[in-house]
Design an enzyme around this catalytic site. Structure first.
Site, PDB file in Angstrom:
ATOM      1  N   THR A  88     -13.806  -3.486  -7.421  1.00  0.00           N
ATOM      2  CA  THR A  88     -15.164  -3.552  -6.897  1.00  0.00           C
ATOM      3  C   THR A  88     -16.154  -3.660  -8.048  1.00  0.00           C
ATOM      4  O   THR A  88     -16.126  -2.840  -8.972  1.00  0.00           O
ATOM      5  CB  THR A  88     -15.432  -2.288  -6.054  1.00  0.00           C
ATOM      6  OG1 THR A  88     -14.618  -2.364  -4.884  1.00  0.00           O
ATOM      7  CG2 THR A  88     -16.893  -2.172  -5.654  1.00  0.00           C
TER       8      THR A  88
ATOM      9  N   HIS B 178      -5.721  -3.804   1.899  1.00  0.00           N
ATOM     10  CA  HIS B 178      -6.077  -2.589   1.155  1.00  0.00           C
ATOM     11  C   HIS B 178      -5.715  -1.362   1.997  1.00  0.00           C
ATOM     12  O   HIS B 178      -6.454  -0.984   2.901  1.00  0.00           O
ATOM     13  CB  HIS B 178      -7.567  -2.603   0.827  1.00  0.00           C
ATOM     14  CG  HIS B 178      -7.985  -1.608  -0.231  1.00  0.00           C
ATOM     15  ND1 HIS B 178      -7.177  -0.562  -0.638  1.00  0.00           N
ATOM     16  CD2 HIS B 178      -9.128  -1.508  -0.966  1.00  0.00           C
ATOM     17  CE1 HIS B 178      -7.814   0.134  -1.575  1.00  0.00           C
ATOM     18  NE2 HIS B 178      -8.993  -0.420  -1.795  1.00  0.00           N
TER      19      HIS B 178
ATOM     20  N   ASN C  34      -6.486   4.223  -1.701  1.00  0.00           N
ATOM     21  CA  ASN C  34      -7.719   4.770  -2.285  1.00  0.00           C
ATOM     22  C   ASN C  34      -8.730   5.338  -1.293  1.00  0.00           C
ATOM     23  O   ASN C  34      -9.934   5.347  -1.572  1.00  0.00           O
ATOM     24  CB  ASN C  34      -8.385   3.725  -3.190  1.00  0.00           C
ATOM     25  CG  ASN C  34      -7.490   3.342  -4.353  1.00  0.00           C
ATOM     26  OD1 ASN C  34      -6.496   4.008  -4.617  1.00  0.00           O
ATOM     27  ND2 ASN C  34      -7.826   2.273  -5.058  1.00  0.00           N
TER      28      ASN C  34
ATOM     29  N   TYR D 188      -9.652   4.414   1.821  1.00  0.00           N
ATOM     30  CA  TYR D 188     -10.379   3.577   2.780  1.00  0.00           C
ATOM     31  C   TYR D 188      -9.676   3.610   4.145  1.00  0.00           C
ATOM     32  O   TYR D 188      -8.731   4.385   4.335  1.00  0.00           O
ATOM     33  CB  TYR D 188     -10.584   2.183   2.183  1.00  0.00           C
ATOM     34  CG  TYR D 188     -11.414   2.303   0.910  1.00  0.00           C
ATOM     35  CD1 TYR D 188     -12.776   2.641   0.993  1.00  0.00           C
ATOM     36  CD2 TYR D 188     -10.838   2.221  -0.351  1.00  0.00           C
ATOM     37  CE1 TYR D 188     -13.530   2.848  -0.163  1.00  0.00           C
ATOM     38  CE2 TYR D 188     -11.591   2.420  -1.506  1.00  0.00           C
ATOM     39  CZ  TYR D 188     -12.934   2.737  -1.402  1.00  0.00           C
ATOM     40  OH  TYR D 188     -13.684   2.969  -2.532  1.00  0.00           O
TER      41      TYR D 188
ATOM     42  N   ARG E 245      -1.367  -2.757  -0.414  1.00  0.00           N
ATOM     43  CA  ARG E 245      -1.611  -1.791  -1.493  1.00  0.00           C
ATOM     44  C   ARG E 245      -1.649  -0.359  -0.929  1.00  0.00           C
ATOM     45  O   ARG E 245      -2.333  -0.104   0.078  1.00  0.00           O
ATOM     46  CB  ARG E 245      -2.934  -2.099  -2.194  1.00  0.00           C
ATOM     47  CG  ARG E 245      -3.098  -1.346  -3.496  1.00  0.00           C
ATOM     48  CD  ARG E 245      -4.364  -1.734  -4.249  1.00  0.00           C
ATOM     49  NE  ARG E 245      -4.136  -1.640  -5.696  1.00  0.00           N
ATOM     50  CZ  ARG E 245      -5.071  -1.324  -6.590  1.00  0.00           C
ATOM     51  NH1 ARG E 245      -6.314  -1.097  -6.210  1.00  0.00           N
ATOM     52  NH2 ARG E 245      -4.780  -1.252  -7.867  1.00  0.00           N
TER      53      ARG E 245
ATOM     54  N   ASN F  76     -12.023   9.747  -3.058  1.00  0.00           N
ATOM     55  CA  ASN F  76     -12.564   9.700  -1.691  1.00  0.00           C
ATOM     56  C   ASN F  76     -12.048  10.838  -0.810  1.00  0.00           C
ATOM     57  O   ASN F  76     -11.839  10.672   0.400  1.00  0.00           O
ATOM     58  CB  ASN F  76     -12.300   8.339  -1.021  1.00  0.00           C
ATOM     59  CG  ASN F  76     -13.183   7.237  -1.583  1.00  0.00           C
ATOM     60  OD1 ASN F  76     -14.336   7.487  -1.946  1.00  0.00           O
ATOM     61  ND2 ASN F  76     -12.655   6.025  -1.664  1.00  0.00           N
TER      62      ASN F  76
ATOM     63  N   GLY G 161      -6.478  -3.254 -14.465  1.00  0.00           N
ATOM     64  CA  GLY G 161      -7.858  -3.215 -14.029  1.00  0.00           C
ATOM     65  C   GLY G 161      -8.808  -3.329 -15.197  1.00  0.00           C
ATOM     66  O   GLY G 161      -9.206  -4.427 -15.601  1.00  0.00           O
TER      67      GLY G 161
HETATM   68  C1  8OZ Z   1     -14.417   2.261  -7.168  1.00  0.00           C
HETATM   69  C2  8OZ Z   1     -15.680   2.089  -6.633  1.00  0.00           C
HETATM   70  C3  8OZ Z   1     -15.832   1.452  -5.418  1.00  0.00           C
HETATM   71  C4  8OZ Z   1     -14.723   0.993  -4.742  1.00  0.00           C
HETATM   72  C5  8OZ Z   1     -10.910   1.239  -4.718  1.00  0.00           C
HETATM   73  C6  8OZ Z   1     -12.389  -0.354  -3.673  1.00  0.00           C
HETATM   74  O1  8OZ Z   1     -10.738   2.240  -5.412  1.00  0.00           O
HETATM   75  C7  8OZ Z   1     -12.263   0.647  -4.539  1.00  0.00           C
HETATM   76  C8  8OZ Z   1     -13.449   1.162  -5.266  1.00  0.00           C
HETATM   77  C9  8OZ Z   1     -13.319   1.800  -6.496  1.00  0.00           C
HETATM   78  O2  8OZ Z   1      -9.963   0.713  -4.128  1.00  0.00           O
END
Ligand code: 8OZ
Length: 371
Positions: free
Chosen positions: A40, A189, A192, A194, A241, A249, A328
């Site tokens: 991102t 995705h 992480n 989400y 992933r 998060n 990354g």
């Molecule tokens: C950091 C800041 C915002 C989004 C991820 C999409 O960790 C992210 C993300 C990482 O997968």
């Protein structure tokens, strides 16, 4: 002194695998195993569609064996931050087409990452100022970045069971738009913290319907999304992933060594392009899991990520712990990372103050070898 024995094809094949060994992924032959990780960067403010600066950023990095784009929301509801690109309307498809044409002109390969942030959003980023959606009404700790600066996370609205086909549909539409935009494949995705990860892990999923409880139930939405996306692309051009222990998060699972090998095993039935595993917990290096068990659960192409460098990546490939390694931060700071690895050259250092948002500075102005 005898002449040096010329290297034969057989000897090359006996050499240990390294980042420069080509690999078949789905219908493609990747020139190397150094993948650009999805990152991102919050630099697509206009219509949540990639612009000139984003085309240039990806173009500079086309020598990656594969580029995985930054997460791209499959719907306005899936958006969690300012300036992230989407893949849900015609304008975005046209804009992404410029990126894919540019990468293909440079003989590169590029997958789009399909993203829905779930509870990691904020009413100010949601259609009609609605609360974000999630498996359960559990508020993430801390605050998040909105257009108006940092604000506390809100308690999300738990999705009704009969809304979940609509979520799957959002991914199907995103996948179909990505196909139209000329990508080589897509990555789902599921990592992480989400939406799909929120369903996978029991710290964020307290549902009592068919989508909560057992690992089987918690994996249901991810697998339905995988079915839908593979229906558009064919599984051989779809990656997934996962991040078994990343606490980013506000995520946790009571038994990652049960949950994630189970999920990997179910994904193994698809003949996917690859499984992509974020191995670390960014917040706590001591928080780990049984990597060998996870690796054994998936017999297909296995991509790892988490602070690898040239040496550790080659060691993982040689040991069979991975088939691909994604990078990354090294790809942020080194557009020509593959060439630098090949030459054993020094790497530029990334500047964290320019990771998220801003202009060309820290985005398209990192120097190539030779200036
Ligand atoms: C950091 C800041 C915002 C989004 C991820 C999409 O960790 C992210 C993300 C990482 O997968």
């Amino acid at each position: 002194m005898p002449d040096p024995v010329p290297e034969t094809e057989a000897q090359r094949q006996d050499a240990p695998l390294d980042l420069f060994t080509p690999i078949h992924v789905g219908p493609y032959t990747l020139a190397n195993r150094a993948v650009m990780a999805p990152m991102t960067r919050n630099r697509s403010p206009k219509g949540n569609a990639p612009g000139d600066m984003n085309v240039e950023y990806y173009r500079q990095r086309a020598q990656a064996g594969l580029i995985i784009t930054e997460g791209s929301q499959v719907s306005p509801q899936g958006c969690g931050y300012p300036g992230t690109p989407g893949i849900y309307n015609a304008e975005q498809v046209t804009a992404w087409r410029r990126v894919t044409d540019t990468i293909h002109a440079a003989d590169g390969r590029i997958f789009l990452q399909l993203w829905h942030v779930g509870r990691i959003s904020h009413p100010s980023l949601q259609p009609d100022g609605a609360p974000p959606v999630a498996p359960s009404a559990i508020r993430p700790e801390g605050d998040t970045v909105t257009v108006e600066g940092r604000q506390p996370f809100v308690t999300p609205r738990a999705l009704e069971t009969d809304e979940l086909p609509g979520i799957v549909e959002q991914y199907r539409l995103g996948a179909s738009n990505a196909l139209e935009a000329g990508f080589d494949g897509v990555e789902i995705h599921g990592a992480n913290g989400y939406l799909l990860d929120q369903f996978l892990r029991d710290g964020s999923n307290r549902r009592t319907d068919a989508y909560g409880g057992s690992p089987d139930n918690r994996a249901r939405l991810l697998l339905e999304v995988t079915d839908a996306v593979a229906g558009v692309w064919g599984a051989a051009r779809v990656g997934v992933r996962l991040s078994p222990v990343n606490s980013f998060n506000s995520m946790a699972d009571s038994n990652p060594d049960e949950t994630f090998p189970f999920v990997a095993g179910r994904l193994d039935d698809y003949d996917l392009a690859y499984l992509h595993v974020v191995e670390w917990d960014v917040a706590d290096a001591s928080n780990t899991y049984d990597k060998e068990r996870m690796r054994r659960a998936f017999t297909g192409t296995y991509m790892v990520n988490s602070g690898y460098n040239l040496e550790s990546a080659n060691a993982a490939l040689a040991a069979g712990a991975a088939d691909l390694v994604s990078f990354g931060k090294p790809f942020i700071a080194n557009p020509d990372l593959v060439e630098r690895f090949a030459k054993g050259a020094l790497l530029n250092e990334p500047d964290p103050s320019t990771f998220y948002g801003g202009d060309e500075k820290g985005y398209t102005d990192y120097p190539f070898l030779g200036g």
